[in-house]
Scaffold this active site. Structure first.
Site, mmCIF file in Angstrom:
data_model
loop_
_atom_site.group_PDB
_atom_site.id
_atom_site.type_symbol
_atom_site.label_atom_id
_atom_site.label_comp_id
_atom_site.label_asym_id
_atom_site.label_seq_id
_atom_site.Cartn_x
_atom_site.Cartn_y
_atom_site.Cartn_z
ATOM 1 N N HIS A 33 0.827 -1.198 0.000
ATOM 2 C CA HIS A 33 0.000 0.000 0.000
ATOM 3 C C HIS A 33 0.867 1.256 0.000
ATOM 4 O O HIS A 33 1.875 1.335 0.707
ATOM 5 C CB HIS A 33 -0.932 0.021 1.217
ATOM 6 C CG HIS A 33 -2.148 0.857 1.004
ATOM 7 N ND1 HIS A 33 -2.113 2.232 1.009
ATOM 8 C CD2 HIS A 33 -3.430 0.521 0.735
ATOM 9 C CE1 HIS A 33 -3.331 2.698 0.787
ATOM 10 N NE2 HIS A 33 -4.149 1.681 0.616
ATOM 11 N N HIS A 34 0.441 2.232 -0.795
ATOM 12 C CA HIS A 34 1.213 3.477 -0.923
ATOM 13 C C HIS A 34 1.206 4.282 0.377
ATOM 14 O O HIS A 34 2.051 5.160 0.568
ATOM 15 C CB HIS A 34 0.625 4.322 -2.058
ATOM 16 C CG HIS A 34 1.646 5.153 -2.776
ATOM 17 N ND1 HIS A 34 2.792 5.625 -2.171
ATOM 18 C CD2 HIS A 34 1.699 5.614 -4.059
ATOM 19 C CE1 HIS A 34 3.493 6.335 -3.044
ATOM 20 N NE2 HIS A 34 2.863 6.334 -4.189
ATOM 21 N N ALA A 35 0.291 3.995 1.286
ATOM 22 C CA ALA A 35 0.271 4.706 2.567
ATOM 23 C C ALA A 35 1.521 4.431 3.387
ATOM 24 O O ALA A 35 1.873 5.217 4.276
ATOM 25 C CB ALA A 35 -0.962 4.308 3.378
#
Length: 485
Positions: A137-139
Site C-alpha cells: 500500500h502506498h500509505a
C-alpha cells in the site's frame, strides 16, 4: 507513537473500490536450479527477513471517531497464508497472459485489518522462468523506500547469507490506548500550528520567489504552463485495469541523452509523449494543445530510506503538438527545467504532514463523491497522465537461486487521469510498466508498441540531427526495444 503523516494517510483517504491505492512490482526470473521449489524457498527466505523491513509487521490502528490520521502498530501474529500466494499460468504461459493476471490482481484491495502487503509467486512462465508480483500500500511506502527494500525482499547472491534473529519490538510499537490516541492528536495539532508560525520567514521567502516568477510570466505569456486539454485519459475510473510492459536499453538511452544534451528522464518523457500522440491520433482524438504530465519528485535526503512517502510532483509540457521527436525533446527539456526551477522556489516549505482534525471523514467523503458523481468528466483537466522514472538496482538480484531479469513497476491510475506510465531501471534495462483503466484504454498493448517504436524513432532522428556525433554509436551493436520478458 508512529502516526501516519498527512501525505501517507492521503493514500488511505483517496482509496475506493474503483481506485485502489497500492503500488506493485512485477519481478521476472530465469528458470530456477533443478529441483528447486520456488514458492516455499521464497516464503522461507522472506519470512526470515520480515523484521528487516518495518513495513511488513505494521498494521493500521484508527483514531477514535476518525479524529486524526491512523497510527502504525506492531503486528505479532502475521497470517502468512494471506500475505504469500501461489498461482500458475495456464500453458503456454506468455507475457500477455502474465500481464492480464497482474491487471486482475492489481484490482483487488488490500485488507486493512492486516499489514498492507501481499506477494504472489507466479509459475508456469514460457521458457521455465517464474515471476513475483509484489503489492504494497502506498500509505506505507513510496518508490524510494521500495527500492531500498528490494535487496532484502530478494537477495544479492544466488545463495544468500543468514540474517540475525529479530529483536523484541520496542515498547512504542505496541497498540496505543484510546486516550493516548486522542491526546496525541490534539498535541500534534497544536505543535504543528506553532511550527507553522515559526516557518513564516521561509514561507515569506518562497512567496516572494513565486511572485517574481508570476510577474515574469505575465510579461511573457508564452512561458506560462498551458492548461491541460481534455482527452480520453481524463475520465472517471472503473474497477477494471489493463497492464502492459516493454523494455529498452539503459545504455542506449544514456547514449541518446548525452547525444542530445538531455537527461534520461527527458528521453523517457519524449518517447512517452510520442506514444501518447500516436495513440490519440489513431483514436482521432489528439488535441491541438499539448498534453500535460505530472512528474513525481522525491523530497528524500541522500541516504534516507524511511518507510514512508517523501514525494511531491511537478508539471511538464509533453509537446504532443510537435511531430518531430527531436524538437519535441527540446521543448520537453525546456519545460522540465522551468518546472524544476519553480519547484526549487518552494521545495523547502512543501508540507508532507499536517494534522487536520476530522480529516479521515472529510477526505474520504470527498474521494467517494469525486468517483460516484463522475466529476472527472465535468471538471477541467489539471494533468493528462502521470509519468514516473524510478532509479533501481545496479547489481543483479536473485530469488530461489534464479537471477531476476526484469522488474516492471505497476503503479496507480487516478480519477481524472486514468493512465500511469512508470519506468524502473534495473542493470542495463529500463523496464516500463503501463497501468490504466480498462474502460478508457482497453488496448494498452498498442500504446506499449508505440512506446518501443518511439525510442527507435527518436534515436534515428537524433542521429540525423547531429551526424558528427552519430558516428560514436554503432548501430549494429545496439538492441531494439523489447516487448518480451
Amino acid at each position: 507513537m508512529d502516526r501516519l503523516s498527512a501525505l501517507d494517510a492521503s493514500f488511505l483517504y483517496g482509496e475506493t473500490p474503483e481506485s485502489p491505492m497500492h503500488v506493485a512490482g512485477l519481478a521476472i526470473f530465469e528458470p530456477p536450479p533443478a529441483d528447486t521449489e520456488v514458492f516455499p524457498a521464497f516464503r522461507d527466505h522472506l519470512k526470515a527477513r520480515l523484521h528487516l523491513v518495518p513495513f511488513f509487521q505494521r498494521k493500521l490502528v484508527l483514531t477514535p471517531i476518525q479524529l486524526d490520521h491512523p497510527v502504525w502498530a506492531h503486528e505479532d501474529d502475521l497470517d502468512l497464508d494471506y500475505h504469500f500466494r501461489h498461482v500458475s499460468l495456464p500453458k503456454p504461459g506468455t507475457l500477455e497472459q502474465l500481464e492480464t493476471l497482474v491487471a486482475r490482481l492489481h484490482m483487488i484491495l488490500l485488507d486493512r485489518s492486516r499489514p498492507l502487503w501481499q506477494y504472489y509467486v507466479i509459475e508456469g512462465l514460457e521458457g521455465g522462468g517464474f515471476a513475483i508480483y509484489i503489492k504494497m500500500h502506498h500509505a506505507g511506502i513510496d518508490g524510494g523506500a521500495g527500492m531500498a527494500a528490494l535487496p532484502i525482499i530478494f537477495a544479492t547472491s544466488p545463495d544468500p547469507e543468514p540474517v540475525p534473529l529479530p529483536t523484541p519490538p520496542a515498547r512504542g510499537s505496541r497498540t496505543p490506548e484510546l486516550f493516548e490516541l486522542i491526546s496525541d492528536s490534539y498535541a500534534r495539532f497544536f505543535n504543528q500550528q506553532r511550527e507553522f508560525y515559526e516557518s513564516w520567514p521561509d514561507i515569506g521567502k518562497a512567496i516572494a520567489k513565486v511572485g517574481q516568477r508570476v510577474t515574469k510570466d505575465l510579461a511573457n505569456p508564452p512561458r506560462m504552463m498551458p492548461l491541460a486539454p481534455k482527452t480520453l485519459f481524463n475520465a472517471s475510473l472503473s474497477s477494471q485495469r489493463s497492464f502492459g510492459t516493454c523494455t529498452i536499453s539503459l545504455r542506449d538511452a544514456k547514449s541518446l541523452a548525452r547525444q542530445t544534451k538531455s537527461k534520461i528522464n527527458d528521453v523517457v518523457m519524449t518517447i512517452s509523449a510520442g506514444a501518447l500522440r500516436r495513440y490519440l491520433e489513431v483514436k482521432n482524438s489528439l488535441p491541438e494543445s499539448p498534453l500535460i504530465a505530472a512528474i513525481p519528485v522525491s523530497l528524500r535526503k541522500a541516504g534516507n530510506a524511511d518507510m514512508n512517502n517523501q514525494v511531491t510532483a511537478m508539471l511538464c509540457n509533453l509537446a504532443t503538438h510537435i511531430s518531430d521527436p527531436v524538437r519535441r525533446l527540446e521543448a520537453i527539456v525546456a519545460s522540465s527545467a522551468d518546472s524544476k526551477q519553480r519547484l526549487e522556489d518552494i521545495r523547502e516549505v512543501i508540507p508532507t504532514d499536517m494534522t487536520w482534525l476530522g480529516a479521515p471523514i472529510i477526505a474520504t467523503g470527498m474521494a467517494r463523491l469525486l468517483n460516484q458523481a463522475k466529476l472527472a468528466e465535468r471538471l477541467p483537466a489539471i494533468v493528462n497522465v502521470l509519468i514516473s522514472n524510478v532509479p533501481g538496482p545496479k547489481e543483479p538480484l536473485y530469488c530461489a537461486g534464479a537471477q531476476m531479469t526484469h522488474y516492471f513497476p505497476v503503479s496507480i491510475p487516478s480519477n481524472g487521469s486514468v493512465l500511469n506510465i512508470t519506468v524502473q531501471s534495473y542493470l542495463d534495462k529500463l523496464d516500463f510498466g503501463l497501468i490504466a483503466c480498462r474502460n478508457a484504454v482497453p488496448d494498452i498493448e498498442r500504446l506499449v508498441t508505440f512506446l518501443a517504436d518511439e525510442f527507435e524513432l527518436l534515436r534515428a532522428a537524433a542521429s540525423r540531427a547531429s551526424p558528427s556525433k552519430a558516428s560514436t554509436v554503432d548501430i549494429k551493436e545496439t538492441k531494439p526495444a523489447q516487448r518480451s520478458a
